[in-house]
Design an enzyme around this catalytic site. Structure first.
Site, PDB file in Angstrom:
ATOM      1  N   LYS A  42      35.218  46.560  41.169  1.00 20.46           N
ATOM      2  CA  LYS A  42      36.606  46.714  40.714  1.00 20.46           C
ATOM      3  C   LYS A  42      37.573  46.051  41.705  1.00 20.46           C
ATOM      4  CE  LYS A  42      36.594  51.171  42.991  1.00 20.46           C
ATOM      5  NZ  LYS A  42      35.980  52.501  42.877  1.00 20.46           N
ATOM      6  N   ARG A 140      39.328  64.654  38.965  1.00 23.71           N
ATOM      7  CA  ARG A 140      39.969  63.452  38.432  1.00 23.71           C
ATOM      8  C   ARG A 140      39.359  63.197  37.054  1.00 23.71           C
ATOM      9  NH1 ARG A 140      39.621  57.871  41.898  1.00 23.71           N
ATOM     10  NH2 ARG A 140      37.459  58.149  41.282  1.00 23.71           N
ATOM     11  N   TYR A 270      62.004  41.649  65.303  1.00 24.37           N
ATOM     12  CA  TYR A 270      63.026  42.393  64.556  1.00 24.37           C
ATOM     13  C   TYR A 270      63.247  43.756  65.192  1.00 24.37           C
ATOM     14  CZ  TYR A 270      63.084  39.220  60.514  1.00 24.37           C
ATOM     15  OH  TYR A 270      63.230  38.158  59.675  1.00 24.37           O
ATOM     16  N   MET A 318      57.325  38.961  57.707  1.00 24.26           N
ATOM     17  CA  MET A 318      56.708  38.545  56.450  1.00 24.26           C
ATOM     18  C   MET A 318      55.716  37.389  56.630  1.00 24.26           C
ATOM     19  SD  MET A 318      58.388  37.271  52.853  1.00 24.26           S
ATOM     20  CE  MET A 318      59.341  38.726  52.484  1.00 24.26           C
TER      21      MET A 318
END
Ligand SMILES: *Cc1c(COP(=O)(O)O)cnc(C)c1O
Length: 382
Positions: A42, A140, A270, A318
């Site tokens: 998956k 679940r 930052y 980023m």
């Protein structure tokens, strides 16, 4: 026609398909020969790339594939007929028809789902294969174990639904062996409440990677569902239980884009989140959270450059990450920096990398972004 120029890689994941194949064979060899191997692929095969991973696992001898949804299942079906594909998650009603179109196997937890699949099968003159899921404490998916008998009878009455298997999922296999044993007992008791359910024809499975590690080599069932372990990753970092010596398939690499000297006392990144405590050489890496280095790694993670560990300084941004390369002799622009993997004699495991963002290997693998090309090593690795 010009072919596109081969641009240099700035940040990439290297996938060793030969290691994947060796891992599957090692896991198989550790189990009795009659045990079927359900390869869990998956989420784009845990970020390794569905197509390449599945093609190699088909070649290596996986018996069945398990995925999260019909989109992933259809992609596997396009790669090769003959392998049963089990959809682990519940289907949305408008997805039911794809069970027929792609000849998929569904997971059932409720009588309602059985009725839906029966009517879709009747309309298409097709028999829908299902595995009965039994909830032994995860809370679940699955029918609660005490009610498994009723759902089993319901499936038997549905003419266009065929029961091919039954399974449960362990909620704490990597941390609570006693509860896992209790789940095994509940599963076995639930199976006994299903008269006529024989191990011979049906696939009965419970163990995921962590379950395999704690099953003491005993297999009361006839299939295992393996995700993480086939990628060479142990379910928890300090696993002493590892019976199978798999090797990592995935590594995560970037390059040094810039090297410069900065004086002691400078506040950098930052938010000025790191103060240099000495005259330093910093290396700016060509990767940041836009590639999958979690911002939570700020001031915590390390990377390898020229085989040396270099701490991340200040916030991960980023597109770039600043590291301290003061102790790396000869560091220069273009050097490879390893986020996860080996370099020289040093290694950063995905488990260690995950701890720096309070995460787990499963999530880390799913967090490597689309910007990061997967580069496949396709040698036979003999
Ligand atoms: C993801 C998943 C697995 C595989 O688990 P690993 O810990 O990665 O081996 C097995 N069974 C189910 C139901 C799953 O969702």
């Amino acid at each position: 026609m010009h072919s596109a120029p081969q641009l240099p890689l700035r940040c990439w994941a290297e996938i060793d398909l030969a290691a994947l194949e060796r891992n599957l064979k090692l896991i198989r060899a550790s189990l009795p020969p009659h045990i079927k191997y359900v390869a869990v692929v998956k989420a784009d095969a845990y970020g390794h790339g569905l197509h390449q991973t599945v093609a190699r696992l088909m070649h290596a001898g996986a018996d069945l594939f398990a995925v999260a949804n019909v989109t992933e299942a259809a992609a596997i079906r396009e790669l090769g007929p003959g392998w049963p594909v089990l959809v682990l998650s519940p289907l949305l009603p408008e997805e039911d028809k794809y069970l027929v179109d792609y000849d998929l196997t569904a997971t059932v937890s409720t009588p309602d789902e059985v009725d839906r699949f029966d009517s879709i099968g009747r309309a298409a003159d097709h028999v829908v294969a299902v595995h009965l899921k039994i909830d032994t404490g995860m809370g679940r998916l699955g029918v609660w174990h005490e009610q498994a008998g009723q759902l089993y009878e319901h499936i038997r009455k549905a003419r266009h639904v065929r029961l091919d298997g039954a399974f449960t999922h362990f909620s704490s296999a990597d941390e609570d062996p006693a509860f896992t044993d209790e789940q095994r007992r509940r599963f076995l008791a639930a199976l006994r409440r299903c008269p006529g359910l024989e191990l011979g024809r049906l696939l009965i499975h419970a163990d995921n990677s962590a379950g395999l590690e704690t099953s003491h080599g005993e297999q009361p069932f006839n299939a295992v569902r393996v995700g993480l372990l086939q990628f060479g990753i142990l379910p928890h970092p300090h696993s002493m239980l590892a019976r199978v010596h798999t090797e990592p398939v995935f590594s995560f690499r970037t390059r040094v884009g810039l090297v410069k000297r900065l004086p002691a006392g400078t506040d950098i990144s930052y938010g000025r989140t790191h103060t240099l405590n000495r005259d330093s050489i910093v290396a700016v890496l060509c990767a940041g959270y836009g590639d999958g280095i979690a911002r939570a790694c700020s001031n915590r993670a390390h990377v390898l450059i020229r085989g040396r560990r270099c701490p991340v300084l200040g916030r991960v941004t980023m597109d770039q990450t600043i590291v301290d390369a003061t102790d790396v002799p000869g560091v220069q622009c273009g050097d490879e920096a390893v986020l996860v993997g080996r370099q020289g004699g040093a290694e950063i495991s995905i488990a260690e990398f995950s701890t720096w963002s309070d995460s787990i290997p499963w999530e880390t693998l799913c967090s490597v972004t689309k910007r990061v090309p997967r580069i496949y090593k396709t040698s036979l690795g003999l």
